[in-house]
Design an enzyme around this catalytic site. Structure first.
Site, PDB file in Angstrom:
ATOM      1  N   ALA A  29     -37.947  29.192  73.021  1.00 50.33           N
ATOM      2  CA  ALA A  29     -39.386  29.394  73.205  1.00 50.33           C
ATOM      3  C   ALA A  29     -40.075  28.090  73.593  1.00 50.33           C
ATOM      4  O   ALA A  29     -40.907  28.053  74.520  1.00 50.33           O
ATOM      5  CB  ALA A  29     -40.002  29.963  71.926  1.00 50.33           C
ATOM      6  N   TYR A  30     -39.719  27.013  72.909  1.00 50.59           N
ATOM      7  CA  TYR A  30     -40.323  25.707  73.188  1.00 50.59           C
ATOM      8  C   TYR A  30     -39.940  25.223  74.588  1.00 50.59           C
ATOM      9  O   TYR A  30     -40.813  24.814  75.375  1.00 50.59           O
ATOM     10  CB  TYR A  30     -39.854  24.715  72.131  1.00 50.59           C
ATOM     11  CG  TYR A  30     -40.423  23.322  72.265  1.00 50.59           C
ATOM     12  CD1 TYR A  30     -41.775  23.087  72.036  1.00 50.59           C
ATOM     13  CD2 TYR A  30     -39.609  22.244  72.599  1.00 50.59           C
ATOM     14  CE1 TYR A  30     -42.303  21.808  72.145  1.00 50.59           C
ATOM     15  CE2 TYR A  30     -40.129  20.962  72.704  1.00 50.59           C
ATOM     16  CZ  TYR A  30     -41.471  20.749  72.474  1.00 50.59           C
ATOM     17  OH  TYR A  30     -41.992  19.481  72.591  1.00 50.59           O
ATOM     18  N   ALA A  31     -38.659  25.295  74.911  1.00 46.39           N
ATOM     19  CA  ALA A  31     -38.213  24.823  76.230  1.00 46.39           C
ATOM     20  C   ALA A  31     -38.831  25.645  77.346  1.00 46.39           C
ATOM     21  O   ALA A  31     -39.211  25.102  78.400  1.00 46.39           O
ATOM     22  CB  ALA A  31     -36.685  24.872  76.311  1.00 46.39           C
ATOM     23  N   SER A  73     -41.730  27.119  77.325  1.00 51.05           N
ATOM     24  CA  SER A  73     -43.137  26.725  77.473  1.00 51.05           C
ATOM     25  C   SER A  73     -43.254  25.398  78.208  1.00 51.05           C
ATOM     26  O   SER A  73     -44.172  25.200  79.015  1.00 51.05           O
ATOM     27  CB  SER A  73     -43.817  26.646  76.104  1.00 51.05           C
ATOM     28  OG  SER A  73     -43.386  25.519  75.352  1.00 51.05           O
ATOM     29  N   LYS A  74     -42.327  24.489  77.955  1.00 55.37           N
ATOM     30  CA  LYS A  74     -42.392  23.185  78.606  1.00 55.37           C
ATOM     31  C   LYS A  74     -41.900  23.244  80.059  1.00 55.37           C
ATOM     32  O   LYS A  74     -42.328  22.456  80.902  1.00 55.37           O
ATOM     33  CB  LYS A  74     -41.584  22.170  77.793  1.00 55.37           C
ATOM     34  CG  LYS A  74     -42.193  21.879  76.429  1.00 55.37           C
ATOM     35  CD  LYS A  74     -43.628  21.391  76.534  1.00 55.37           C
ATOM     36  CE  LYS A  74     -44.177  20.918  75.202  1.00 55.37           C
ATOM     37  NZ  LYS A  74     -45.546  20.358  75.335  1.00 55.37           N
TER      38      LYS A  74
END
Length: 245
Positions: free
Chosen positions: A153-155, A157-158
């Site tokens: 999820a974090y990757a 978004s980035k």
């Protein structure tokens, strides 16, 4: 803006971690800094006090980076107090970790709201209001290359931030404004360390040939360059990870 006037920076997520190191470094470089924080007023106050104790100029304003009205008010404060905005650093972010099969989708929505919409909203105001000669620095992550389990999820978004940044650079053609993304690797901040056992931290610190975690100051050094002298770097993602990826 005359040569005697200070450059003015807005730093989101500037009360703690990498954001605070960036705010302190830009202030040490002579910039007046407006720290945008999500909710921890005490930490924001400490960051402002540290900058002022070192002889710099700083103010703090609370804002949800995904709320366009609150972000507009933060830019208003910078213009009213310091005369304009020259540098915008998007360091605010959230990073819940879980395998894709297990991630609560409400957490996915929270990541999207802060990391993607938040970056977009702040960039939108920056595109409208930043002065010629300015710089916009967004934050990505080296996990977009490292592909670490639980970071999907974090990757994701980035990766969106990495897509936004060079497009904005081209949209600002002719205005002498640079737009870049900085992608840190594992860095010794609460955002990274929380929830990790000692063995995990040790293993991740060895991922790069320097064999240590990054320090917030390592990242701030790169942001300082992009925010000032590095005018010929534009539309790029700079991986700041000691060679991990």
């Amino acid at each position: 803006m005359t040569g005697n006037e200070s450059r003015v920076a807005i730093v989101t997520g500037g009360s703690r971690g990498i954001g605070r190191a960036v705010a302190e470094r830009l202030a040490a470089d002579g910039q007046s800094v407006v720290i945008v924080y999500a909710g921890n007023e005490a930490e924001a106050g400490k960051a402002v006090a540290a900058i002022e104790a070192a002889g710099g100029n700083a103010a703090a304003v609370r804002a949800d980076v995904a709320d366009e009205t609150a972000v507009r008010a933060a830019f208003d404060l910078a213009e009213q107090r310091y005369g304009g905005v020259d540098v915008v650093v998007n360091a605010a972010g959230v990073m819940p970790l879980a395998p894709i099969a297990e991630l609560d989708l409400d957490e996915l929505d929270r990541v999207h709201r802060t990391n993607i919409r938040g970056t977009f909203v702040v960039d939108q105001q920056a595109a409208r209001r930043i002065r010629p000669g300015g710089a916009i620095i967004n934050f990505s992550t080296s996990v977009t290359r490292l592909n670490l389990p639980t970071y999907a999820a974090y990757a994701a978004s980035k990766a969106a931030v990495e897509a936004i940044s060079p497009i904005l650079a081209k949209e600002l053609r002719g205005r002498d404004i640079t737009v870049n993304a900085v992608a840190p690797g594992p860095t010794a901040t609460a955002l990274f360390l929380d929830g990790k056992d000692e063995a995990t931290v040790e293993r991740m610190s060895k991922m790069n040939p320097m064999e240590r975690l990054g320090r917030p100051e390592d990242i701030a050094e790169v942001v300082s360059s992009l925010a000032g002298p590095a005018r010929w770097i534009n539309g790029q993602t700079i991986y700041v990870n000691g060679g991990a990826a």
